[in-house]
Design an enzyme around this catalytic site. Structure first.
Site, PDB file in Angstrom:
ATOM      1  N   ASP A   6      -5.430   7.949  12.810  1.00 52.21           N
ATOM      2  CA  ASP A   6      -5.257   7.378  11.465  1.00 52.21           C
ATOM      3  C   ASP A   6      -5.695   5.917  11.431  1.00 52.21           C
ATOM      4  O   ASP A   6      -5.013   5.071  10.848  1.00 52.21           O
ATOM      5  CB  ASP A   6      -3.804   7.508  11.003  1.00 52.21           C
ATOM      6  CG  ASP A   6      -3.661   7.501   9.474  1.00 52.21           C
ATOM      7  OD1 ASP A   6      -4.689   7.702   8.795  1.00 52.21           O
ATOM      8  OD2 ASP A   6      -2.549   7.304   8.977  1.00 52.21           O
ATOM      9  N   LYS A  61       7.345  -0.338   6.532  1.00 51.15           N
ATOM     10  CA  LYS A  61       6.866   0.999   6.146  1.00 51.15           C
ATOM     11  C   LYS A  61       8.064   1.913   5.922  1.00 51.15           C
ATOM     12  O   LYS A  61       8.845   2.181   6.828  1.00 51.15           O
ATOM     13  CB  LYS A  61       5.960   1.591   7.224  1.00 51.15           C
ATOM     14  CG  LYS A  61       5.398   2.957   6.824  1.00 51.15           C
ATOM     15  CD  LYS A  61       4.385   3.471   7.829  1.00 51.15           C
ATOM     16  CE  LYS A  61       5.053   3.973   9.090  1.00 51.15           C
ATOM     17  NZ  LYS A  61       4.091   4.664   9.986  1.00 51.15           N
ATOM     18  N   GLY A 111       0.048   9.118   1.723  1.00 52.11           N
ATOM     19  CA  GLY A 111       0.806  10.221   2.301  1.00 52.11           C
ATOM     20  C   GLY A 111       2.231  10.190   1.787  1.00 52.11           C
ATOM     21  O   GLY A 111       2.483  10.143   0.583  1.00 52.11           O
ATOM     22  N   SER A 126       5.319   4.316   2.019  1.00 47.41           N
ATOM     23  CA  SER A 126       4.948   3.131   1.264  1.00 47.41           C
ATOM     24  C   SER A 126       5.184   1.923   2.147  1.00 47.41           C
ATOM     25  O   SER A 126       6.129   1.903   2.943  1.00 47.41           O
ATOM     26  CB  SER A 126       5.783   3.014  -0.019  1.00 47.41           C
ATOM     27  OG  SER A 126       5.539   4.105  -0.893  1.00 47.41           O
ATOM     28  N   GLY A 184       0.824  -1.204   0.000  1.00 49.19           N
ATOM     29  CA  GLY A 184       0.000   0.000   0.000  1.00 49.19           C
ATOM     30  C   GLY A 184       0.849   1.241   0.000  1.00 49.19           C
ATOM     31  O   GLY A 184       2.065   1.198   0.214  1.00 49.19           O
TER      32      GLY A 184
END
Length: 338
Positions: A171, A89, A71, A74, A68
Site C-alpha cells: 500500500d 489513523k 478504505g 480516516s 485523508g
C-alpha cells in the site's frame, strides 16, 4: 386464532431472533476485544504509548482536521501533549480491522529504520482502534521532493532486503508517506503488509491488496506475472509520478483530454523531447522532474520482470540524468496525442 394473536406471535418471534442476533454479535465483539488485548499483552515490551479515546479527542481537537480518507480508515492531524505533531489513523469498526490493527503494531514492532514511520501511540478502547504516528506538514521544493523520493526508496529497500524476513507493504502511496520536521519521509500503514522469507521469489494472495490507482496489475490477474516485491516497486512508481505532477495519475476532471491519464501524458512528452511545463523555480528543477519521471516510468512497467529492484531504483536516483534511458511504453496506449 385471531389476526391480533398472529401479529403478536410474529412480533414476538422477530424479537427473539433479534435478541439472539445481538447476543451473538456481543459475543463476537468480546472475542475480538480479547484477541486484541491478548496481542497487546504479548507485545507490551515494544508497544508505544497507549491513549484513551478521551485523550485521542484532545490530541486531534475532536477530529477537527482531516488529512485523508481511504478504505475503512480516516487520518486526522493532531498534536501530542508535549507538542509533537502527529497523524492519527482511525480504523472504522468493521470486520477484519482488528487484524489490520494487529498487523500494524506487530510489523512496526519489528522495524527500526530512519525512513520507516515511528508509531508513537495507539488507542484500543471498546471497538475503537487508532494508530498515532509522528508527522509534519510543509511546502516542498523540487530538491526536497527528490530527497523524499530517495528516502522512500531507501525505506522500501529496507523492507525488502534489510529485515530478517522480507516485508511486502502492498500500500505504498502518498497518504502513507509522512514527513518529520526535517522533511525526512517515513513509510507508514502496515495493515496490508505481508511477511515472507527472502528465499521465496513469489507470494500468493487470496485477493488483491492496496489502493486503487497504485495496485500492480499482477495483483488483479496472474496474466501480468507473479506477485512479488516488484508489486511494491509498481506502487512506488505511481506515487513518484503523482509527486512529479502534483495531481492524481488518473483525473477525469482535467480539461485537456490527453492529460487525463498522467503517466501516458508525461511519457509521450518525454519520448518526444518536450518540456514538462511544471512550476520550476530553480536551475536544475526540470532535470530533477525528468529524472523522477524516468525512474517512475521504469517502475510502472506492466511486466514485473521489467521493473527495477529498489537497489537499482536508488542507483538510478543518484545517477546523472544523461545516464538514464527512457523506458519502453509501460502500458497499453490509448493513442492520444500529447
Amino acid at each position: 386464532m385471531s389476526t391480533g394473536t398472529s401479529i403478536a406471535g410474529i412480533t414476538l418471534f422477530a424479537l427473539v431472533i433479534f435478541l439472539i442476533y445481538k447476543s451473538r454479535e456481543s459475543e463476537k465483539e468480546k472475542e475480538t476485544q480479547l484477541k486484541v488485548e491478548k496481542f497487546l499483552e504479548n507485545y507490551r515490551t515494544v508497544n508505544p504509548t497507549r491513549y484513551t479515546y478521551k485523550e485521542l479527542k484532545k490530541i486531534t481537537s475532536r477530529f477537527k482536521h482531516r488529512l485523508g480518507q481511504g478504505g475503512y480508515r480516516s487520518v486526522f492531524r493532531g498534536k501530542l501533549f508535549n507538542g509533537i505533531p502527529v497523524a492519527v489513523k482511525m480504523l472504522e469498526h468493521l470486520k477484519g480491522n482488528e487484524q489490520e490493527f494487529i498487523n500494524e503494531v506487530a510489523t512496526i514492532g519489528r522495524i527500526h529504520h530512519f525512513h520507516i514511520v515511528r508509531l508513537l501511540g495507539f488507542c484500543s478502547e471498546g471497538n475503537r482502534r487508532a494508530l498515532i504516528y509522528d508527522s509534519s506538514h510543509r511546502q516542498l521544493s523540487w530538491e526536497k521532493l527528490r530527497k523524499i523520493a530517495f528516502g522512500v526508496a531507501r525505506g522500501v529497500e529496507y523492507l525488502h532486503q534489510g529485515c530478517n524476513q522480507r516485508i511486502l507493504h502492498f500500500d505504498i502511496k502518498p497518504h502513507n508517506i509522512l514527513l518529520d520536521h526535517n522533511f525526512q519521509p517515513k513509510i507508514s500503514d502496515f495493515g496490508l503488509a505481508k511477511l515472507c522469507s527472502k528465499d521465496i521469489s513469489f507470494v500468493s494472495l487470496t485477493a488483491a491488496r492496496g489502493t486503487s490507482g497504485y495496485i500492480a496489475p499482477e495483483l488483479f490477474s496472474r496474466n501480468f506475472g507473479e506477485i512479488s516485491y516488484k508489486s511494491d516497486v509498481y506502487s512506488y512508481g505511481m506515487m513518484l509520478l503523482e509527486m512529479v505532477g502534483c495531481r492524481k495519475n488518473n483525473d477525469p476532471a482535467v480539461e485537456i483530454q490527453s492529460q487525463i491519464y498522467f503517466p501516458e501524458w508525461i511519457y509521450n512528452r518525454m519520448r518526444q523531447g518536450q518540456k514538462l511545463c511544471f512550476d520550476f523555480q530553480e536551475d536544475g528543477d526540470e532535470g530533477i522532474a525528468r529524472k523522477l519521471a524516468i525512474v517512475a516510468l521504469w517502475c510502472i512497467q506492466w511486466n514485473p520482470t521489467e521493473r527495477p529492484s529498489m537497489p537499482i531504483v536508488l542507483q538510478m536516483l543518484e545517477a546523472d540524468l544523461q545516464c538514464l534511458e527512457i523506458p519502453p511504453m509501460p502500458f497499453v496506449s490509448a493513442d492520444v496525442e500529447a
